[in-house]
Design a protein around this motif. Structure first.
Motif, PDB file in Angstrom:
ATOM      1  N   ILE A 153      93.102 100.768  -0.769  1.00 54.00           N
ATOM      2  CA  ILE A 153      92.538  99.418  -0.627  1.00 54.00           C
ATOM      3  C   ILE A 153      93.539  98.397  -1.162  1.00 54.00           C
ATOM      4  O   ILE A 153      93.901  98.429  -2.348  1.00 54.00           O
ATOM      5  CB  ILE A 153      91.189  99.283  -1.374  1.00 54.00           C
ATOM      6  CG1 ILE A 153      90.206 100.377  -0.915  1.00 54.00           C
ATOM      7  CG2 ILE A 153      90.593  97.884  -1.154  1.00 54.00           C
ATOM      8  CD1 ILE A 153      88.844 100.321  -1.589  1.00 54.00           C
ATOM      9  N   ASP A 156      94.221  92.382  -2.368  1.00 53.56           N
ATOM     10  CA  ASP A 156      93.492  91.165  -1.953  1.00 53.56           C
ATOM     11  C   ASP A 156      92.117  91.522  -1.386  1.00 53.56           C
ATOM     12  O   ASP A 156      91.141  90.809  -1.586  1.00 53.56           O
ATOM     13  CB  ASP A 156      94.321  90.308  -0.965  1.00 53.56           C
ATOM     14  CG  ASP A 156      94.827  91.080   0.241  1.00 53.56           C
ATOM     15  OD1 ASP A 156      94.612  92.302   0.330  1.00 53.56           O
ATOM     16  OD2 ASP A 156      95.444  90.436   1.129  1.00 53.56           O
ATOM     17  N   LYS A 157      92.047  92.654  -0.712  1.00 56.86           N
ATOM     18  CA  LYS A 157      90.763  93.086  -0.137  1.00 56.86           C
ATOM     19  C   LYS A 157      89.884  93.733  -1.195  1.00 56.86           C
ATOM     20  O   LYS A 157      88.656  93.809  -1.032  1.00 56.86           O
ATOM     21  CB  LYS A 157      91.018  94.086   0.991  1.00 56.86           C
ATOM     22  CG  LYS A 157      91.736  93.474   2.170  1.00 56.86           C
ATOM     23  CD  LYS A 157      90.985  93.776   3.438  1.00 56.86           C
ATOM     24  CE  LYS A 157      91.577  93.066   4.627  1.00 56.86           C
ATOM     25  NZ  LYS A 157      90.611  92.951   5.717  1.00 56.86           N
ATOM     26  N   CYS A 311      84.060 102.841  -0.579  1.00 60.21           N
ATOM     27  CA  CYS A 311      84.744 101.927   0.347  1.00 60.21           C
ATOM     28  C   CYS A 311      86.077 102.508   0.809  1.00 60.21           C
ATOM     29  O   CYS A 311      86.455 102.359   1.980  1.00 60.21           O
ATOM     30  CB  CYS A 311      84.939 100.556  -0.298  1.00 60.21           C
ATOM     31  SG  CYS A 311      83.395  99.641  -0.442  1.00 60.21           S
ATOM     32  N   THR A 317      86.145  97.329   3.898  1.00 66.46           N
ATOM     33  CA  THR A 317      86.764  96.274   3.091  1.00 66.46           C
ATOM     34  C   THR A 317      86.289  94.913   3.617  1.00 66.46           C
ATOM     35  O   THR A 317      85.890  94.798   4.769  1.00 66.46           O
ATOM     36  CB  THR A 317      88.310  96.320   3.146  1.00 66.46           C
ATOM     37  OG1 THR A 317      88.715  96.285   4.512  1.00 66.46           O
ATOM     38  CG2 THR A 317      88.872  97.545   2.455  1.00 66.46           C
ATOM     39  N   PRO A 318      86.344  93.897   2.763  1.00 66.86           N
ATOM     40  CA  PRO A 318      85.863  92.583   3.194  1.00 66.86           C
ATOM     41  C   PRO A 318      86.798  91.897   4.185  1.00 66.86           C
ATOM     42  O   PRO A 318      87.983  92.229   4.266  1.00 66.86           O
ATOM     43  CB  PRO A 318      85.805  91.789   1.889  1.00 66.86           C
ATOM     44  CG  PRO A 318      86.775  92.460   0.991  1.00 66.86           C
ATOM     45  CD  PRO A 318      86.788  93.916   1.363  1.00 66.86           C
ATOM     46  N   GLU A 319      86.251  90.949   4.920  1.00 69.49           N
ATOM     47  CA  GLU A 319      87.048  90.051   5.762  1.00 69.49           C
ATOM     48  C   GLU A 319      87.409  88.880   4.852  1.00 69.49           C
ATOM     49  O   GLU A 319      86.503  88.242   4.298  1.00 69.49           O
ATOM     50  CB  GLU A 319      86.225  89.504   6.922  1.00 69.49           C
ATOM     51  CG  GLU A 319      85.457  90.545   7.696  1.00 69.49           C
ATOM     52  CD  GLU A 319      86.348  91.330   8.632  1.00 69.49           C
ATOM     53  OE1 GLU A 319      86.983  90.708   9.490  1.00 69.49           O
ATOM     54  OE2 GLU A 319      86.409  92.571   8.476  1.00 69.49           O
ATOM     55  N   ILE A 320      88.680  88.597   4.692  1.00 66.63           N
ATOM     56  CA  ILE A 320      89.050  87.592   3.695  1.00 66.63           C
ATOM     57  C   ILE A 320      89.933  86.494   4.278  1.00 66.63           C
ATOM     58  O   ILE A 320      90.615  86.693   5.278  1.00 66.63           O
ATOM     59  CB  ILE A 320      89.776  88.233   2.482  1.00 66.63           C
ATOM     60  CG1 ILE A 320      91.029  88.993   2.932  1.00 66.63           C
ATOM     61  CG2 ILE A 320      88.831  89.139   1.724  1.00 66.63           C
ATOM     62  CD1 ILE A 320      91.892  89.479   1.772  1.00 66.63           C
TER      63      ILE A 320
END
Ligand code: NAP
Ligand code: ZN
Ligand code: ZN
Length: 351
Positions: A153, A156-157, A311, A317-320
């Protein structure tokens, strides 16, 4: 002795005429059980905005927000056993707790009642000083409150997982979201989009309830099976009595009667958003349908580590949108306007 590091802080309740500004904060020397972290990225949570705006009560100014922290260990205390210089680590919403009450003992430090967890910011540290958060170059934290970020991961994510990720993972696990369960997520923002991804990865049938259909394509791509606009009154007629679990991530007041009515018999609506003002609940909507209303607060250290590992394993992982630190006030304005896709993350090298 302390170390001075760059930071962004609010000096008074946040607003367009009182923005966060560049400043410095002091970090304590590394104690025997401490880990010093060079913060690489910090996510922006709507809780930061509620807090600096004074919507949740007293704030000790100046105050540096940020509780979605990802970085690299730069120094460890003499008694630290779990971390070494160079490790990839995270810090979430709290940096300490009593360690003795039944909840701390059970690994649910977020519910510590003696007197409570020590927040990453706007709390009071064991040294009696106000805690300062992740919109800063570095932080010093006891190793027991530090998380390991899996290698797969990116940092930043990883940052938004430390609050948005665990806040959705914990109730999804607690209420057994999985195959055969119908889960609805209200609000497709920072928390909500993680809810969609995690519920989908757990195998649940996922429905997004958003104000409009503007983000429908995204929602379906992120893992939702269905997507409805709550601005359309037909949505509430069509979906009445359909969900086993509803996760409300909205930062503003909703008409709870409408949303509770979407639960099936024995279904649970979990309140995750924490708007400034109370929301009335008519008893009838709970009684006719044996519906339940609950809340859930982030997650403990053990479960947060479990979430990070989940995760990594499931590639969630998030959309950033990575931003420079100087963009933070604009990011707040956009968050207030529900214009976030789907988490702002500060690149702390720009502080
Ligand atoms: P966010 O990124 O701003 O997302 C909130 C979403 O709610 C928006 O994207 C929007 O989604 C929807 N929304 C906003 N205003 C609305 C309104 N007036 N009516 C209906 N829907 C509205 O915020 P977040 O960072 O995900 O945080 C959400 C809430 O959770 C905040 O109150 C925060 O403090 C709280 N929180 C709680 C915990 C916990 O442990 N329980 C942890 C972290 C955060 P659509 O555009 O899709 O409608
Ligand atoms: Zn948060
Ligand atoms: Zn405790």
């Amino acid at each position: 002795m302390t170390t001075t590091v760059n930071a962004y802080a609010a000096t008074q309740p946040w607003g367009s005429s009182a923005p966060l500004t560049k400043t410095t904060v002091e970090r304590r020397d590394v104690g025997p059980n401490d880990v010093a972290i060079d913060i690489k990225f910090a996510g922006i949570c709507h809780s930061d905005l509620h807090t600096v705006s004074g919507e949740w009560g007293d704030v000790t100014f100046p105050m540096t927000p940020g509780h979605e922290i990802a970085g690299i260990v730069t120094e460890v205390g003499s008694d630290v056993t779990r971390y070494a210089v160079g490790d990839r680590v995270g810090v979430g919403c709290f940096v300490d707790s009593c360690r003795e009450c039944e909840f701390c003992q059970a690994g649910e430090e977020q519910y510590c009642n003696n007197p409570g967890m020590i927040g990453t910011y706007n709390g009071t540290g064991r040294d009696g000083k106000p805690t300062q958060g992740g919109y800063s170059d570095a932080i010093v934290v006891d190793e027991n409150y530090v998380l390991r970020i899996p290698d797969s991961i990116a940092l930043d994510k990883a940052a938004p997982l430390l609050c948005a990720g665990i806040t959705l993972y914990s109730p999804l696990r607690h209420w057994d979201a999985g195959p055969g369960k119908r889960v609805a997520v209200i609000g497709l923002g920072g928390l909500g989009h993680m809810g969609v991804k995690l519920a989908h990865a757990l195998g649940a049938h996922v429905t997004v309830l958003s104000q409009s259909l503007k983000k429908m394509e995204d929602g379906l791509r992120l893992g939702a099976d269905e997507y409805f606009a709550t601005s359309d009154p037909d949505t509430f007629k069509k979906l009445r009595g359909s969900f086993d679990l509803i996760l409300n991530t909205v930062s503003a007041n909703l008409n709870m009667e409408d949303y509770l009515g979407l639960l099936r018999l024995d279904g649970t609506l979990v309140e995750l958003g924490m708007p400034e003002n109370p929301m009335p609940i008519p008893a009838g909507v709970l009684i006719f349908g044996r519906r339940r209303l609950s809340g859930s607060l982030i997650g403990g250290i053990k479960e947060t580590q479990e979430m990070l590992d989940f995760c990594a394993e499931h590639d969630v992982t998030p959309e950033i949108e990575v931003i420079e630190a100087s963009y933070v006030n604009e990011a707040y304005e956009r968050m207030l306007a529900s214009d976030v896709r789907y988490r702002f993350v500060i690149d702390n090298s720009t502080l």
